[in-house]
Design an enzyme around this catalytic site. Structure first.
Site, PDB file in Angstrom:
ATOM      1  N   CYS A  76       0.844  -1.189   0.000  1.00  0.00           N
ATOM      2  CA  CYS A  76       0.000   0.000   0.000  1.00  0.00           C
ATOM      3  C   CYS A  76       0.886   1.248   0.000  1.00  0.00           C
ATOM      4  O   CYS A  76       1.942   1.275   0.625  1.00  0.00           O
ATOM      5  CB  CYS A  76      -0.966   0.008   1.184  1.00  0.00           C
ATOM      6  SG  CYS A  76      -0.300   0.694   2.712  1.00  0.00           S
ATOM      7  N   GLU A  77       0.450   2.241  -0.757  1.00  0.00           N
ATOM      8  CA  GLU A  77       1.295   3.427  -0.893  1.00  0.00           C
ATOM      9  C   GLU A  77       1.244   4.332   0.333  1.00  0.00           C
ATOM     10  O   GLU A  77       2.085   5.203   0.496  1.00  0.00           O
ATOM     11  CB  GLU A  77       0.920   4.209  -2.154  1.00  0.00           C
ATOM     12  CG  GLU A  77      -0.440   4.872  -2.108  1.00  0.00           C
ATOM     13  CD  GLU A  77      -0.734   5.622  -3.405  1.00  0.00           C
ATOM     14  OE1 GLU A  77      -0.077   5.349  -4.410  1.00  0.00           O
ATOM     15  OE2 GLU A  77      -1.639   6.475  -3.372  1.00  0.00           O
ATOM     16  N   HIS A  78       0.269   4.120   1.207  1.00  0.00           N
ATOM     17  CA  HIS A  78       0.179   4.980   2.390  1.00  0.00           C
ATOM     18  C   HIS A  78       1.143   4.563   3.481  1.00  0.00           C
ATOM     19  O   HIS A  78       1.625   5.393   4.243  1.00  0.00           O
ATOM     20  CB  HIS A  78      -1.250   4.962   2.953  1.00  0.00           C
ATOM     21  CG  HIS A  78      -2.249   5.572   2.012  1.00  0.00           C
ATOM     22  ND1 HIS A  78      -3.550   5.130   1.901  1.00  0.00           N
ATOM     23  CD2 HIS A  78      -2.113   6.583   1.128  1.00  0.00           C
ATOM     24  CE1 HIS A  78      -4.176   5.847   0.987  1.00  0.00           C
ATOM     25  NE2 HIS A  78      -3.333   6.730   0.494  1.00  0.00           N
ATOM     26  N   HIS A  79       1.403   3.253   3.594  1.00  0.00           N
ATOM     27  CA  HIS A  79       2.234   2.763   4.696  1.00  0.00           C
ATOM     28  C   HIS A  79       3.390   1.896   4.232  1.00  0.00           C
ATOM     29  O   HIS A  79       4.209   1.485   5.041  1.00  0.00           O
ATOM     30  CB  HIS A  79       1.368   1.954   5.676  1.00  0.00           C
ATOM     31  CG  HIS A  79       0.175   2.693   6.177  1.00  0.00           C
ATOM     32  ND1 HIS A  79      -1.064   2.609   5.579  1.00  0.00           N
ATOM     33  CD2 HIS A  79       0.040   3.568   7.209  1.00  0.00           C
ATOM     34  CE1 HIS A  79      -1.918   3.386   6.228  1.00  0.00           C
ATOM     35  NE2 HIS A  79      -1.282   3.979   7.215  1.00  0.00           N
ATOM     36  N   GLN A 117      -5.487  -0.270  -3.714  1.00  0.00           N
ATOM     37  CA  GLN A 117      -6.200  -1.415  -4.295  1.00  0.00           C
ATOM     38  C   GLN A 117      -7.150  -0.980  -5.419  1.00  0.00           C
ATOM     39  O   GLN A 117      -7.269  -1.648  -6.444  1.00  0.00           O
ATOM     40  CB  GLN A 117      -6.963  -2.149  -3.190  1.00  0.00           C
ATOM     41  CG  GLN A 117      -7.634  -3.420  -3.701  1.00  0.00           C
ATOM     42  CD  GLN A 117      -8.336  -4.180  -2.602  1.00  0.00           C
ATOM     43  OE1 GLN A 117      -7.932  -4.148  -1.445  1.00  0.00           O
ATOM     44  NE2 GLN A 117      -9.399  -4.885  -2.962  1.00  0.00           N
ATOM     45  N   HIS A 145      -5.333  -6.031   4.154  1.00  0.00           N
ATOM     46  CA  HIS A 145      -4.289  -5.009   4.233  1.00  0.00           C
ATOM     47  C   HIS A 145      -3.619  -5.062   5.601  1.00  0.00           C
ATOM     48  O   HIS A 145      -4.276  -4.874   6.626  1.00  0.00           O
ATOM     49  CB  HIS A 145      -4.905  -3.619   4.021  1.00  0.00           C
ATOM     50  CG  HIS A 145      -5.390  -3.403   2.622  1.00  0.00           C
ATOM     51  ND1 HIS A 145      -4.835  -2.467   1.781  1.00  0.00           N
ATOM     52  CD2 HIS A 145      -6.357  -4.027   1.911  1.00  0.00           C
ATOM     53  CE1 HIS A 145      -5.447  -2.507   0.607  1.00  0.00           C
ATOM     54  NE2 HIS A 145      -6.379  -3.449   0.659  1.00  0.00           N
ATOM     55  N   CYS A 147      -1.773  -2.934   6.892  1.00  0.00           N
ATOM     56  CA  CYS A 147      -1.844  -1.645   7.591  1.00  0.00           C
ATOM     57  C   CYS A 147      -3.132  -1.516   8.399  1.00  0.00           C
ATOM     58  O   CYS A 147      -3.200  -0.756   9.357  1.00  0.00           O
ATOM     59  CB  CYS A 147      -1.683  -0.475   6.621  1.00  0.00           C
ATOM     60  SG  CYS A 147      -2.959  -0.341   5.372  1.00  0.00           S
TER      61      CYS A 147
END
Ligand code: ZN
Length: 188
Positions: A76-79, A117, A145, A147
């Site tokens: 995931c690009e956030h975490h 996603q 996920h 995260c």
């Protein structure tokens, strides 16, 4: 990718979180992480055109083609934490079809990047649309996920489902229902 630079950054990161980068178990960790990142982000450097060119065949099929349960691992690009699950692909060809193993490779090309996603689902369906111009295409991803599971809301069992429907899969209710019925059928 500059592996030496990534190794230096990871060494700094280890020190910053309170670790001793020189202790035995961590000494080679920066190299391991650099190698892992090289692989996990290899989608940015993949030769997508070459993959498509070797994978498309002319065939007068006009029934729905389904590839179910394609394993999927992404970050995931956030975490920058993994999300993983299964991808289901269906399409109605118009004279051209994909080699089955190549659909799995296509999923990997987009999954081995920092992703959302939702965007991953869109990119896979759009790539199939652009490559073989089917009458319609549908892509569904079910994923967990880390995260969400390890931190934040700590919802260990939550599965996120996304889908992207193009062409007749979007416009024709019968086609869409056929796709959903086929991907939801229990495994033989
Ligand atoms: Zn995340």
């Amino acid at each position: 990718m500059d592996s030496a630079k990534i190794e230096r950054l990871v060494t700094e990161l280890l020190a910053e979180i309170g670790e001793d980068p020189e202790r035995e178990g961590l000494r080679r960790t920066p190299q391991r992480i650099a190698a892992a990142l090289e692989f996990l982000t290899s989608g940015y450097r993949a030769d997508f055109k070459a993959l498509i060119n070797g994978a498309v065949f002319t065939q007068e099929a006009n029934n729905m083609i389904i590839a179910r349960d394609i394993e999927l691992y992404s970050l995931c690009e956030h975490h920058m934490l993994p999300f993983f699950g299964r991808c289901h692909i269906g399409y109605l060809p118009s004279g051209r079809v994909f080699g089955v193993s190549k659909l799995a490779r296509l999923v990997d090309v987009f999954a081995r990047r920092l992703q959302l996603q939702e965007r991953l689902t869109e990119q896979i369906s759009q790539a199939i649309m652009d490559a073989i111009h089917p009458v319609g295409v549908g892509v569904t991803i079910e994923a967990r996920h880390l995260c969400m599971m390890m931190r934040g809301v700590e919802k260990q069992r939550a599965v996120m489902t996304t889908s992207s429907l193009l062409g007749s899969f979007r416009d024709n209710a019968t086609t869409r229902e056929e796709f959903l019925a086929l991907i939801n059928r229990p495994c033989p």
